[in-house]
Design a protein around this motif. Sequence first.
Motif, short mmCIF file in Angstrom:
data_model
loop_
_atom_site.label_atom_id
_atom_site.label_comp_id
_atom_site.label_asym_id
_atom_site.label_seq_id
_atom_site.Cartn_x
_atom_site.Cartn_y
_atom_site.Cartn_z
N ARG A 118 2.71 -31.96 -17.57
CA ARG A 118 2.14 -30.87 -15.88
C ARG A 118 1.26 -31.91 -14.80
O ARG A 118 1.36 -30.59 -14.09
CB ARG A 118 1.93 -29.35 -16.38
CG ARG A 118 2.78 -29.10 -18.12
CD ARG A 118 4.01 -29.44 -17.24
NE ARG A 118 5.39 -28.15 -15.78
CZ ARG A 118 5.68 -27.40 -16.47
NH1 ARG A 118 7.09 -27.57 -17.37
NH2 ARG A 118 6.10 -26.86 -15.12
N TYR A 120 0.71 -32.20 -12.03
CA TYR A 120 0.63 -31.62 -10.67
C TYR A 120 1.64 -32.56 -9.61
O TYR A 120 3.15 -33.11 -8.79
CB TYR A 120 -0.24 -31.30 -9.44
CG TYR A 120 -1.32 -30.28 -10.01
CD1 TYR A 120 -0.89 -29.04 -10.38
CD2 TYR A 120 -2.48 -31.11 -10.23
CE1 TYR A 120 -2.49 -28.03 -10.86
CE2 TYR A 120 -3.18 -30.03 -10.63
CZ TYR A 120 -3.05 -28.23 -10.71
OH TYR A 120 -4.51 -27.94 -11.19
N TYR A 121 1.20 -34.27 -9.36
CA TYR A 121 1.48 -35.38 -8.83
C TYR A 121 2.78 -36.04 -9.82
O TYR A 121 4.27 -36.19 -9.10
CB TYR A 121 0.50 -36.55 -9.01
CG TYR A 121 -1.23 -35.36 -7.71
CD1 TYR A 121 -0.94 -35.58 -6.41
CD2 TYR A 121 -1.52 -35.47 -9.15
CE1 TYR A 121 -2.15 -34.82 -6.00
CE2 TYR A 121 -2.83 -34.95 -8.37
CZ TYR A 121 -2.96 -35.25 -6.63
OH TYR A 121 -4.27 -34.36 -6.10
N ASP A 124 5.45 -33.76 -7.77
CA ASP A 124 6.01 -34.07 -6.22
C ASP A 124 6.13 -35.59 -6.25
O ASP A 124 5.05 -35.88 -5.37
CB ASP A 124 4.32 -33.66 -5.69
CG ASP A 124 4.16 -32.92 -4.16
OD1 ASP A 124 5.63 -33.43 -3.38
OD2 ASP A 124 3.81 -32.66 -4.13
N ALA A 126 6.24 -36.04 -3.60
CA ALA A 126 6.05 -36.37 -1.50
C ALA A 126 5.04 -37.19 -2.28
O ALA A 126 3.98 -37.88 -1.05
CB ALA A 126 5.46 -35.42 -1.26
N THR A 127 4.38 -37.62 -3.82
CA THR A 127 2.94 -38.15 -3.86
C THR A 127 3.20 -39.11 -4.84
O THR A 127 4.20 -39.22 -4.94
CB THR A 127 2.35 -37.32 -4.39
OG1 THR A 127 2.66 -36.66 -5.54
CG2 THR A 127 1.79 -35.47 -3.73
N PRO A 128 2.42 -40.65 -4.52
CA PRO A 128 2.48 -41.59 -5.61
C PRO A 128 2.52 -40.96 -7.10
O PRO A 128 1.59 -40.17 -7.17
CB PRO A 128 1.54 -42.45 -5.17
CG PRO A 128 1.39 -42.46 -3.89
CD PRO A 128 1.30 -40.62 -3.70
N ARG A 132 6.20 -41.41 -12.72
CA ARG A 132 7.63 -40.56 -12.06
C ARG A 132 7.97 -42.54 -11.17
O ARG A 132 9.27 -42.93 -11.62
CB ARG A 132 7.06 -39.74 -10.88
CG ARG A 132 8.86 -39.18 -9.85
CD ARG A 132 7.97 -38.32 -9.41
NE ARG A 132 6.80 -37.53 -9.13
CZ ARG A 132 6.59 -38.42 -8.17
NH1 ARG A 132 6.61 -39.26 -7.05
NH2 ARG A 132 5.34 -38.14 -7.70
N SER A 139 -1.79 -40.62 -7.93
CA SER A 139 -2.68 -39.58 -7.08
C SER A 139 -3.66 -39.02 -8.14
O SER A 139 -4.78 -37.88 -7.00
CB SER A 139 -2.14 -38.69 -6.72
OG SER A 139 -0.59 -39.95 -5.86
N GLY A 143 -7.58 -37.70 -7.20
CA GLY A 143 -7.65 -36.15 -6.16
C GLY A 143 -7.71 -35.13 -7.47
O GLY A 143 -8.55 -35.60 -7.83
N TYR A 144 -7.29 -33.83 -7.16
CA TYR A 144 -7.31 -32.97 -8.22
C TYR A 144 -6.52 -33.21 -9.09
O TYR A 144 -5.46 -32.84 -9.42
CB TYR A 144 -6.72 -31.32 -7.24
CG TYR A 144 -7.26 -30.80 -7.92
CD1 TYR A 144 -8.36 -29.95 -7.69
CD2 TYR A 144 -6.68 -29.85 -8.69
CE1 TYR A 144 -8.68 -28.54 -8.70
CE2 TYR A 144 -6.48 -28.95 -9.49
CZ TYR A 144 -8.37 -28.50 -8.94
OH TYR A 144 -8.43 -27.12 -9.76
#
Lengths: 331, 181, 759
Positions: A118, A120-121, A124, A126-128, A132, A139, A143-144
């Motif tokens: 799960r 976040y990155y 998404d 839009a983020t490296p 994925r 990230s 990151g967070y």
Amino acid sequence: MNKFTYASVSTTDAAIAEMDEHDSPKFIAGGTNLLDLMKVNVENPDHLIDITQIAFNQIEATADGGLRLGALVTNADTAWNEEVEKRYPLLSKAILAGASPQLRNMATNGGNLMQRTRCYYFYDTATPCNKREPGSGCSAIGGYNRILAILGTSEHCIATHPSDMCVALVALGATINITGINGDRTIPITEFHRLPGDRPDLDNTLQAGDIVTSIDLPVQGFEKNYAYLKVRDRASYAFALVSVAAALTLEGNQIKEARLVLGGVAHKPWRSAEAEAALTHQEASVSTFEKAAAIALEGAKGYGDNTFKIELAKRAIVRALKQAAGLEEQA
Amino acid sequence: MINPREYIEPGSSWPLGHAVPDQPATHTVKLNINGQDVHLKIEPWVSLLDALREYIGLTGTKKGCDHGQCGACTVLVDGKRINSCLTLAVMKQGCEITTIEGLAKGDELHPMQEAFVEHDAYQCGYCTPGQICSAIGLINEGIANTRDEISELMSGNICRCGAYPHILDAIEQVKGVAGHE
Amino acid sequence: MSLLQKLGVSAENLAPEITGKYIGKPISRVDGRAKVTGNAKYAAEFNIGTGILYGYVISSPIAKGKITAVNARQALSQKGVLNVFTHENVPGLAWFDRSYQDQDAPPGGSPFRPLQSDEILFSQQPIALVIAETFELARYASTLVHFEYEVKEELNVGLELNLYKAKKPKKHRFPVPKPRGDAEKALAGSVVKIEEAYYHGYEHHNPMEMFASTVIYGDDDRLTIYDKTQGVLNSQSYVKSVFGLSEDEARVISPFMGGGFGAGLRPQYQLYMAVLASLELKRSVKVVLTRQQMFSFGHRPATLQKISLGASAEGKLQAVINRCYSETSTFEEYTENVVNWSGQMYQCDNVMLDHKLVPLDLFTPLDMRAPGGVTGMYALEVAIDELAVKAGIDPLEFRLLNYAEKDQNLDKPFSSKELRECYRQGAERFGWNKRNPEAGATLEGNNLVGWGVATGCWEANQMPSRAKAMLSADGKLTVSSATADIGTGTYTVMTQVAAETLGVAMEDVLFKLGDSVLPMSPLQGGSWTMATVGSAVKLVCDQLKAKLFKMAKKVENSPFGNSKEEDVVFADRCISLKEDAQQYLTFTEIMRKSKVNYIEEDTTSLPNMLEQNEYSRFTHSAVFVEVKVDQDLGTVHVSRVVNAVAAGRIINTKTSRSQVLGGIVWGISMALHEDTVMDDNFGRFMNTNLAEYHVPVNADINDIDVIFVEEHDDIVNPLGVKGLGEIGIVGVAAAISNAVYHATGKRVRDLPIQLDKLL
């Protein structure tokens, strides 16, 4: 979601044959995770093979007295199965701690093993994300990362495995039955999921064309002394920040055998053999549990937002062991 | 059961540039919806939720997130509650599907619908069809007995208006559960 | 018990209860049946199966920069894809900023104009609209549109990182009162003081229904627009001014709205997108946002408040200072009333308030349920709790010691203020007198138990509104106004007021709303709909009564020959003499005999500003909370809430309870769950889904008790109502924070109170 073709099959042979005919096919059963990821373009199969008509839909006794959970039995049917409830209440409890009643009615046992992170990155595009898009970078490190891993991480990935069910399966010492192009094989669940290392794109050790057919539970069910403790941000319908499956066999106050597995802290359900060793042949007491908790978290690494998980996991372990040992009631 | 052999190749990036079939074949699917057989010719990428809302015009089932994270799309398939947003319509060939539109008998509301009105178990009404279908699914399951158990097993349906206590009151009334706690 | 006795006002001092046949009763919603059968239609649910086109919005993956290239070739080559709208092919639209300024736009800014520039101002900015014959195809084609960007590196996100850029807003919607007394000096001289900072981050409204607009392109080139909005007239005027359409060319309809909470106070960009595509293609178009895109526009702004309070040894408040910093966008200055509460809630002669804005590379914040109120009252009420603890005084007693008898900000009396009674009734129901004064001292199993109290407050405003009423000869009454029912119960309560006023059964009343052809009404927000539209409905029905009575007097053999309106009663579709109920005429008789099929009135209701301006007009509440905090794991559970609310007259005790209940759930959410998390590297919200943006689920909510304290107010509006949309949430987060402190002895000063803050 990209375009894809669809076929429904009723045998494993047909499923494997379908696999061969497409560039990026995927099996679908419950679909709860796959369709979610397809809608955000993280999974992009060109062909879906519906395997729900294959007869992996039984829960039955195994020759050695254990229990076999068909890969296509839903999580709900597994959790509420009389045998499972009676002999493996740890598994019932873990399954029911996950997702929602609706999702548990859809999601299958096989699919639960295959759940993706799960992070976040990862979700998404839009983020490296190395999981994925291998090589694009992580990230989450820097990151967070409040919900991410503290154990077994690599410089490439700090994703966690989100399952509750799998945490209990590891504690129970389940084995996974697999069929595929190269025939049938059985592997312990501890060899099913993997750590990210330098291939975070690989969640598990399945090969192309492999299908999970069932999960075997051994005879030992720890039905007397067990606990599944899930710590999360709301009371239900949320992923674990930390979860603990604890299972003991006791002789009086002496621990004969111990299983201790953490969820929400690593790329796979995190079993600590060292912590289990520190519990075995010891007195079931808070001080024993605290020692085991400290050992289980040795080597844990925080990434800032998630550093609290190290302390939280220790406390959750102590709590779960107390519950398993009957020193206090399980919520 | 996801095959791990494929992943997006390194270097490929947003937007996605991989090969996909040009025209996925449509499939003919028979669904039994609220007691009526419905034959649909649809592409496999149509969710059961979108099939109901956009292809059949049964808009009572709601889209609240499209990701199985809110429960607004809950319908009953063969008596069991599921999230229709994470279900492909083609995979429900031959299934009996009950939506909010199928609960009342003519002018006579289902007892759960009556109870929701009586207890004001909603505000904006958008999560309501999902709550009601979920509540009926919960009763079919026959597992939840106490208010706390109902609360836990209704936690797959988010109500942003916060009508939760009234939703429990309504379900308790239908179940005939006496008292609180 | 001594404390409860100190609470003053007793029940005898209150005027007699107001009830009627319908008003003040627990009446089930008139639209309930539609909602439980799935027949209630929301914005995306009209004209299904009529060949409507689907629009899918593409959102920017970057937060700041420029689009340098667009390639939609691959998308357009798909059979069934009709168009891809980007800044490169959008036609010239309205030129001036004012054309884009809707009723809730911050004054003086440059509202965001979708697809009109290559500039990227915030992450998830809508950068294209793909139009296709099916939803699935539009969604797929959106992945085939290729953009290239020039990314600007100097990204300004994160409130605290950018505090040095703080500036006073050019125009504050709620002007901050000038300082009174000398707060700094008084603080220095105070025996007891606290100086702390309080923070909450970004929150998004997340109504269950995602924003949607269905634009039906008519044969006459006119548009019928089904929009998710809290004000059809706001959407209509926006569409008119942006696209140069006349009133007749753009009708906006919104019979049901799946939750607003402020998100629908401004037209969201799907409306612009759908209208644009419909006009360009001369086809009907529907655009629905995704849940992720529900995080791409306005939100509750991250806000930091630095509060200093000083009191005497006896606990008399001597100094209040609140310096507030909240975010806004780079293109609009969003302001809300955060700090004024600090100068109003308690008697204090030395007050200094300040509110500065920090522009960030995000979308403009947007009013979200009790905007500013929940933020300002959270910080103030936690600070007051801290001060009470320092002074060694029970926090409820401390509040009573400093009770404000008048509004010192405005130097005006309150039109009504039953807050004392809220404290008293709430405390009694909760059992506050049994509270252990010691913090961190009550353990039940693994749970530390804590009790907290806080005050709530919200404005009681009335706005101008129109309403129309038509009574037909068969006794059916139709009343209408272009207001909304976003779940608040508007359909039901207006029906009650109309039925009560005119003396007809509720079943004979049809209340229409949510259509731009109906009489003018303001946005549904600010808790003013009951006061505003309710007053208009009452007025128009009163006028209808007068008209009918005038007719009744003229009919042959009228029993009312020389009677005046005050001599008769309107009930059961009849007018009868008060003194002799046998002397009556039915509404039907009156109209038949007067040879009319219906009578009609259309009126404008204006607040009595002359009278209202003499007073400070607010709703108050007292919130009592019990929490259980796991002493090892830090998880917080709100086990009990009592919220005593004084909000004037209550029209419908059933729907009103729901509104306050919902507000409390929102307060629990704000205190413990909600938090949109920003990745500072990408300037992008990361938990943009309902699995990771947590709002409470059923299992998070336990025992909630709502008390409506009687309150009579002839000033606020003709109905004496104060509104309930916001008051339920205000104070809840503070009461929970205070209870968590009482449970654990730990003071958490930033929301949400997630378990890691308590480990």
